[in-house]
Design an enzyme around this catalytic site. Structure first.
Site, PDB file in Angstrom:
ATOM      1  N   ASP B  52       0.738  -1.103  -0.290  1.00 42.57           N
ATOM      2  CA  ASP B  52      -0.078  -0.122   0.312  1.00 42.57           C
ATOM      3  C   ASP B  52       0.844   1.539  -0.178  1.00 42.57           C
ATOM      4  O   ASP B  52       2.316   1.413  -0.233  1.00 42.57           O
ATOM      5  CB  ASP B  52      -1.113   0.033   1.565  1.00 42.57           C
ATOM      6  CG  ASP B  52      -2.063  -0.671   0.908  1.00 42.57           C
ATOM      7  OD1 ASP B  52      -2.357  -1.535  -0.028  1.00 42.57           O
ATOM      8  OD2 ASP B  52      -2.729  -1.583   1.747  1.00 42.57           O
ATOM      9  N   TYR B 111       7.160 -10.265   7.081  1.00 44.18           N
ATOM     10  CA  TYR B 111       6.918  -8.312   7.238  1.00 44.18           C
ATOM     11  C   TYR B 111       7.668  -8.351   7.837  1.00 44.18           C
ATOM     12  O   TYR B 111       7.150  -8.673   9.396  1.00 44.18           O
ATOM     13  CB  TYR B 111       5.023  -8.132   6.875  1.00 44.18           C
ATOM     14  CG  TYR B 111       4.865  -8.693   5.813  1.00 44.18           C
ATOM     15  CD1 TYR B 111       5.133  -7.101   4.444  1.00 44.18           C
ATOM     16  CD2 TYR B 111       4.302  -9.489   4.599  1.00 44.18           C
ATOM     17  CE1 TYR B 111       4.025  -7.318   3.538  1.00 44.18           C
ATOM     18  CE2 TYR B 111       3.915  -9.462   3.293  1.00 44.18           C
ATOM     19  CZ  TYR B 111       3.960  -8.175   3.120  1.00 44.18           C
ATOM     20  OH  TYR B 111       3.116  -8.096   1.647  1.00 44.18           O
TER      21      TYR B 111
END
EC number: 5.4.99.12
Lengths: 251, 251
Positions: B52, B111
């Site tokens: 994003d 992540y």
């Protein structure tokens, strides 16, 4: 008048250095404006020393005299809410004796010069370290050169601006080159640093690491007292003022 | 056509995410333009997954098919010289089998979600971590919650966009919360992550750390398969895609 001392960190990337100058856009200008919006009075701050454009600080110190009755424990948050996010007060403010002067009272300063030695620069630190991918720097030689710089010396060969300094004699208490996988970090602690001194030491060390300057040449550079004898001035953005120390009474 | 695989890092602060979209200014757009200036041909790249706006990557992977005869060992430097300094190829390119697909061939992804827990945010990492100065987060409770999230589960409660996913079952192989003096770093490794999954896990964990959600409530959240049961979506800029792993044959 109260004398207030504060400690700040800043990402110097988008500023024209710490100290107020005709072009504006300095850390000092921004802080003085923030204090003005808080107290209603334009107040001159005194930094521990200037830092150049694109140079950073983890622990710059300044003080200022004010009539404001704002409690010391409120200053940090009140100022931070008025500062851009790349400048931050990082410790509670302290009320200090009237004689305290951030520059003249400073006893020791520590700077870091960071060099990224990876093949590709680190996108997250690109504004905070000099990228030197090749040739591989000779760290042992750089450390040998550092040993010659430690101690008390006349650093005339390692400064570019002599105008406002009576003496070029300074003492480097500690000079450490830390080696990581893709990074070299030079930490210098001394009783004071001349203008551009850390960057010229860093630039000279890089030439030593490249084999262009022999470590044994350092004593001659110091003795020659001539800027032309030392290496180049390393780029500004690799430099960070880490810490300023004061005497116990003023701490 | 050759199939070329590359690994990149990026500071996502000023981009509208990885994947091409009508508003433009995406990492993918920038890379495709760089490849076009290099090869003369507009080439579509395939990322391992989208990130994003304001999300970062230390090790995003993409591949593309090209007729270009540029040697694999030249791609990284050639592309880097055409990329802005907040996007960097960080490994030599590799020529991979035609069937290799950065998204479908991915076996594991890692992540990191970073939280600055200091009283003041860190100016050098302000774009890379979420600032949560108070109250102090209960790390033991957060780690207990993480143990319930490890393993294979239906993560419907931990995603916001169901449209393009056939199954919401994913496996988290490793979930580690590292604690430093002024920082918490959540590392999640799994066989894949749903849209916003890491940020919703991070937001839920923060609520656990604040005492708003009990660790024992996590199994019920998973079983309920309803986004409303989990905590908020943590802000984008604390998230970084660290690594994408492929099978040995495609590595």
């Amino acid at each position: 008048m109260r004398n207030i001392r504060m400690k700040i960190a800043y990402d110097g990337t988008r500023y024209n250095g710490f100290q107020t100058q005709p072009g504006g856009n300095t850390i000092q200008d921004i802080i003085e404006s923030a204090i003005e919006t808080l107290t209603g009075t334009r107040t001159r701050i005194i930094g521990s020393g200037r830092t150049d454009a694109r140079v950073h600080a983890e622990g710059q110190v300044f003080n200022f005299h004010t009539d404001s009755r704002i409690a010391v424990e409120r200053w940090a948050l009140a100022l931070n809410s008025r500062l851009p996010e790349d400048i931050r007060v990082v410790e509670s403010a302290a009320e200090v004796p009237d004689a305290f002067h951030s520059r003249f009272s400073a006893k020791r300063k520590t700077y870091r010069y960071s060099i990224c030695t990876g093949k590709f620069h680190d996108v997250f630190r690109r504004n905070f370290e000099f990228h030197h991918p090749s040739p591989k720097l000779d760290v042992a030689a750089m450390r040998e050169a550092l040993r010659h710089l430690q101690g008390e010396h006349d650093f005339t060969s390692f400064t570019t601006n002599h105008a406002d300094e009576k003496s070029h004699v300074r003492t480097i208490y500690s000079a450490v080159l830390k080696e990581e996988e893709k990074r070299l970090e030079l930490y210098l602690t001394g009783n004071g640093f001349l203008y551009n001194m850390v960057r010229i030491i860093a630039g000279t060390l890089i030439h030593v690491g490249q084999g262009k300057i022999a470590p044994a040449a350092i004593p001659g550079m110091l003795q020659g007292r001539n800027r032309l004898l030392a290496g180049p001035t390393a780029v500004a953005h690799g430099l960070t003022l880490i810490n300023v120390e004061y005497g116990d009474a003023e701490k």
